[in-house]
Design a protein around this motif. Structure first.
Motif, PDB file in Angstrom:
ATOM      1  N   THR A  44      32.438  47.986  40.132  1.00 24.46           N
ATOM      2  CA  THR A  44      31.269  47.111  39.599  1.00 24.46           C
ATOM      3  C   THR A  44      30.694  46.438  40.760  1.00 24.46           C
ATOM      4  O   THR A  44      29.526  46.456  41.067  1.00 24.46           O
ATOM      5  CB  THR A  44      31.442  46.197  38.458  1.00 24.46           C
ATOM      6  N   VAL A  45      31.688  45.863  41.562  1.00 24.13           N
ATOM      7  CA  VAL A  45      31.190  45.297  42.770  1.00 24.13           C
ATOM      8  C   VAL A  45      30.603  46.214  43.814  1.00 24.13           C
ATOM      9  O   VAL A  45      29.398  45.968  44.198  1.00 24.13           O
ATOM     10  CB  VAL A  45      32.616  44.602  43.574  1.00 24.13           C
ATOM     11  N   ASN A  46      31.054  47.322  43.932  1.00 25.23           N
ATOM     12  CA  ASN A  46      30.665  48.314  44.776  1.00 25.23           C
ATOM     13  C   ASN A  46      29.204  48.922  44.271  1.00 25.23           C
ATOM     14  O   ASN A  46      28.517  49.229  45.230  1.00 25.23           O
ATOM     15  CB  ASN A  46      31.603  49.524  44.925  1.00 25.23           C
ATOM     16  N   GLY A  47      29.174  49.111  43.015  1.00 24.47           N
ATOM     17  CA  GLY A  47      27.919  49.685  42.274  1.00 24.47           C
ATOM     18  C   GLY A  47      26.699  48.458  42.570  1.00 24.47           C
ATOM     19  O   GLY A  47      25.542  48.803  43.059  1.00 24.47           O
ATOM     20  N   LEU A  48      26.937  47.136  42.538  1.00 22.16           N
ATOM     21  CA  LEU A  48      26.079  46.223  42.719  1.00 22.16           C
ATOM     22  C   LEU A  48      25.732  45.986  44.049  1.00 22.16           C
ATOM     23  O   LEU A  48      24.544  45.980  44.561  1.00 22.16           O
ATOM     24  CB  LEU A  48      26.772  44.927  42.225  1.00 22.16           C
ATOM     25  N   MET A  49      26.640  46.224  45.183  1.00 23.99           N
ATOM     26  CA  MET A  49      26.298  45.940  46.386  1.00 23.99           C
ATOM     27  C   MET A  49      25.379  47.340  46.879  1.00 23.99           C
ATOM     28  O   MET A  49      24.894  47.352  47.824  1.00 23.99           O
ATOM     29  CB  MET A  49      27.710  45.912  47.399  1.00 23.99           C
ATOM     30  N   GLU A  90      24.495  35.939  43.937  1.00 24.69           N
ATOM     31  CA  GLU A  90      26.098  35.452  43.370  1.00 24.69           C
ATOM     32  C   GLU A  90      26.764  36.372  42.479  1.00 24.69           C
ATOM     33  O   GLU A  90      27.979  36.099  42.442  1.00 24.69           O
ATOM     34  CB  GLU A  90      25.498  34.066  42.477  1.00 24.69           C
ATOM     35  N   GLU A  91      26.114  37.112  41.840  1.00 24.52           N
ATOM     36  CA  GLU A  91      26.645  38.292  40.989  1.00 24.52           C
ATOM     37  C   GLU A  91      27.873  38.946  41.658  1.00 24.52           C
ATOM     38  O   GLU A  91      28.875  39.691  41.211  1.00 24.52           O
ATOM     39  CB  GLU A  91      25.796  39.095  40.053  1.00 24.52           C
ATOM     40  N   ILE A  92      27.548  39.215  43.178  1.00 28.45           N
ATOM     41  CA  ILE A  92      28.185  39.951  44.222  1.00 28.45           C
ATOM     42  C   ILE A  92      29.227  38.979  44.522  1.00 28.45           C
ATOM     43  O   ILE A  92      30.600  39.156  44.542  1.00 28.45           O
ATOM     44  CB  ILE A  92      27.441  40.522  45.264  1.00 28.45           C
ATOM     45  N   ALA A  93      28.889  37.923  45.044  1.00 31.11           N
ATOM     46  CA  ALA A  93      29.422  36.783  45.792  1.00 31.11           C
ATOM     47  C   ALA A  93      30.936  36.259  44.998  1.00 31.11           C
ATOM     48  O   ALA A  93      31.873  36.184  45.377  1.00 31.11           O
ATOM     49  CB  ALA A  93      28.955  35.649  46.375  1.00 31.11           C
ATOM     50  N   SER A  94      30.459  35.987  43.567  1.00 32.51           N
ATOM     51  CA  SER A  94      31.345  35.348  42.957  1.00 32.51           C
ATOM     52  C   SER A  94      32.741  36.542  42.530  1.00 32.51           C
ATOM     53  O   SER A  94      33.929  36.304  42.359  1.00 32.51           O
ATOM     54  CB  SER A  94      30.829  35.065  41.332  1.00 32.51           C
ATOM     55  N   ARG A  95      32.205  37.617  42.410  1.00 29.85           N
ATOM     56  CA  ARG A  95      33.237  38.735  42.227  1.00 29.85           C
ATOM     57  C   ARG A  95      34.068  38.878  43.344  1.00 29.85           C
ATOM     58  O   ARG A  95      35.160  39.134  43.080  1.00 29.85           O
ATOM     59  CB  ARG A  95      32.510  39.946  41.733  1.00 29.85           C
ATOM     60  N   ILE A  96      33.478  38.929  44.609  1.00 31.24           N
ATOM     61  CA  ILE A  96      34.331  39.045  45.791  1.00 31.24           C
ATOM     62  C   ILE A  96      35.242  37.684  45.799  1.00 31.24           C
ATOM     63  O   ILE A  96      36.431  38.002  46.327  1.00 31.24           O
ATOM     64  CB  ILE A  96      33.385  38.862  47.221  1.00 31.24           C
ATOM     65  N   ARG A  97      34.878  36.574  45.642  1.00 32.25           N
ATOM     66  CA  ARG A  97      35.758  35.438  45.598  1.00 32.25           C
ATOM     67  C   ARG A  97      36.859  35.586  44.631  1.00 32.25           C
ATOM     68  O   ARG A  97      37.923  35.201  44.704  1.00 32.25           O
ATOM     69  CB  ARG A  97      35.064  33.956  45.194  1.00 32.25           C
ATOM     70  N   ALA A  98      36.276  36.311  43.446  1.00 33.48           N
ATOM     71  CA  ALA A  98      37.509  36.335  42.248  1.00 33.48           C
ATOM     72  C   ALA A  98      38.568  37.489  42.984  1.00 33.48           C
ATOM     73  O   ALA A  98      39.838  37.191  42.823  1.00 33.48           O
ATOM     74  CB  ALA A  98      37.277  36.755  41.194  1.00 33.48           C
ATOM     75  N   LEU A  99      38.171  38.482  43.628  1.00 30.17           N
ATOM     76  CA  LEU A  99      39.140  39.451  44.122  1.00 30.17           C
ATOM     77  C   LEU A  99      39.798  38.571  45.187  1.00 30.17           C
ATOM     78  O   LEU A  99      41.243  39.076  45.187  1.00 30.17           O
ATOM     79  CB  LEU A  99      38.539  40.597  44.917  1.00 30.17           C
ATOM     80  N   VAL A 100      39.477  37.912  46.096  1.00 33.33           N
ATOM     81  CA  VAL A 100      40.364  37.253  47.267  1.00 33.33           C
ATOM     82  C   VAL A 100      41.417  36.438  46.546  1.00 33.33           C
ATOM     83  O   VAL A 100      42.417  36.426  46.910  1.00 33.33           O
ATOM     84  CB  VAL A 100      39.398  36.536  48.077  1.00 33.33           C
ATOM     85  N   LEU A 101      40.903  35.482  45.300  1.00 36.35           N
ATOM     86  CA  LEU A 101      41.638  34.871  44.912  1.00 36.35           C
ATOM     87  C   LEU A 101      42.845  35.501  44.171  1.00 36.35           C
ATOM     88  O   LEU A 101      43.989  35.131  44.169  1.00 36.35           O
ATOM     89  CB  LEU A 101      41.049  34.112  43.677  1.00 36.35           C
ATOM     90  N   SER A 102      42.679  36.646  43.711  1.00 36.78           N
ATOM     91  CA  SER A 102      43.793  37.360  43.026  1.00 36.78           C
ATOM     92  C   SER A 102      44.732  37.982  43.973  1.00 36.78           C
ATOM     93  O   SER A 102      45.761  38.306  43.668  1.00 36.78           O
ATOM     94  CB  SER A 102      43.122  38.404  42.160  1.00 36.78           C
ATOM     95  N   GLN A 103      44.329  38.429  45.258  1.00 35.98           N
ATOM     96  CA  GLN A 103      45.077  38.671  46.099  1.00 35.98           C
ATOM     97  C   GLN A 103      46.029  37.633  46.649  1.00 35.98           C
ATOM     98  O   GLN A 103      47.185  37.866  47.457  1.00 35.98           O
ATOM     99  CB  GLN A 103      44.082  39.363  47.488  1.00 35.98           C
TER     100      GLN A 103
END
Length: 261
Positions: free
Chosen positions: A214-219, A246-259
């Motif tokens: 989803t992140v990749n598709g949006l980007m 923001e729909e992309i940025a928020s998902r990237i932040r979530a990914l980093v947080l999960s890591q």
């Protein structure tokens, strides 16, 4: 291969897993590299590929079937390039592989967007680059690659996560070039997860894959617009900035947080 074809399918309901992933072993890193290698050498015929590239280049456009064939062939090269970054001890692309894959991207952008002269020029260059002797040298270089140690891999992932974190704070402004580099990190992470789940399937890896796709598709949608604007000379690709959606940025932040969990 099906995982690769699905790596930009958008599902806005897909959520980022919160449970930490199981650590890789060095054997798994080596197996992931070998799987990408198998995908490349078992699925790419140089004579057929050169014929396809030359046909598209001479016409300046691709039939629907040719476009699909080229996309699948390019995906195999991209997968191998990501494998070199993810699983080799150097965590970088061999220049010969990188130059082919980059030229494939330029060629595809040109014929997709109706730029016939650009398609001809990049296609002829690609046709020459795909000659058998060049691919044989690349083959040898890929076979000799040293697999990553766990320590090297962990440092590499930490660096990638740091780049993601720096690229996605609220109200961040990026150039098109910086956005492209950010998307490449996401693409490498997709390749990492999809190769792993092909070898050891699990619901957790499937969930992460849906989220990353989803992140990749949006980007990808944003990137396509930026590439087209660049071809039309309507943006300064290297210097003009824009706000990361923001729909992309928020998902990237979530990914980093999960890591970091």
């Amino acid at each position: 291969m099906q995982h690769i074809l699905d790596d930009d399918v958008i599902n806005v309901q897909a959520s980022c897993p919160t449970d930490p992933e199981r650590d890789f072993t060095e054997a798994e890193l080596a197996d992931c590299y070998r799987l990408a290698w198998q995908l490349l050498v078992s699925g790419v015929s140089m004579p057929s590929t050169r014929k396809l590239v030359l046909s598209i280049a001479m016409r300046g456009s691709a039939t629907p079937q040719q476009a699909v064939e080229f996309k699948h062939m390019r995906a195999r090269f991209k997968k191998m390039r990501f494998a070199c970054a993810n699983y080799s001890e150097l965590h970088e692309y061999p220049e010969s592989l990188h130059s082919i894959t980059r030229l494939m991207g330029r060629f595809q952008d040109a014929f997709k967007n109706g730029r016939k002269l650009r398609a001809l020029w990049s296609g002829v260059k690609l046709w020459g680059r795909l000659r058998t002797s060049y691919f044989a040298d690349l083959h040898e270089e890929l076979v000799k690659a040293q697999f990553s140690t766990l320590g090297s891999f962990q440092r590499y992932i930490a660096t990638e996560n740091q780049h993601l974190a720096e690229g996605a704070p609220e109200e961040v402004l990026l150039t098109a070039r910086q956005f492209h580099e950010l998307r490449k990190i996401v693409s490498r992470r997709i390749a990492l997860n999809d190769t792993r789940r092909a070898l050891t399937p699990s619901p957790e890896f499937d969930t992460l894959s849906l989220f990353l796709a989803t992140v990749n598709g949006l980007m990808g949608k944003v990137n396509d617009d930026l590439v087209l604007e660049k071809m039309r000379s309507k943006i300064d690709y290297e210097n003009q900035t824009f706000k990361l959606p923001e729909e992309i940025a928020s998902r990237i932040r979530a990914l980093v947080l999960s890591q970091r969990s």
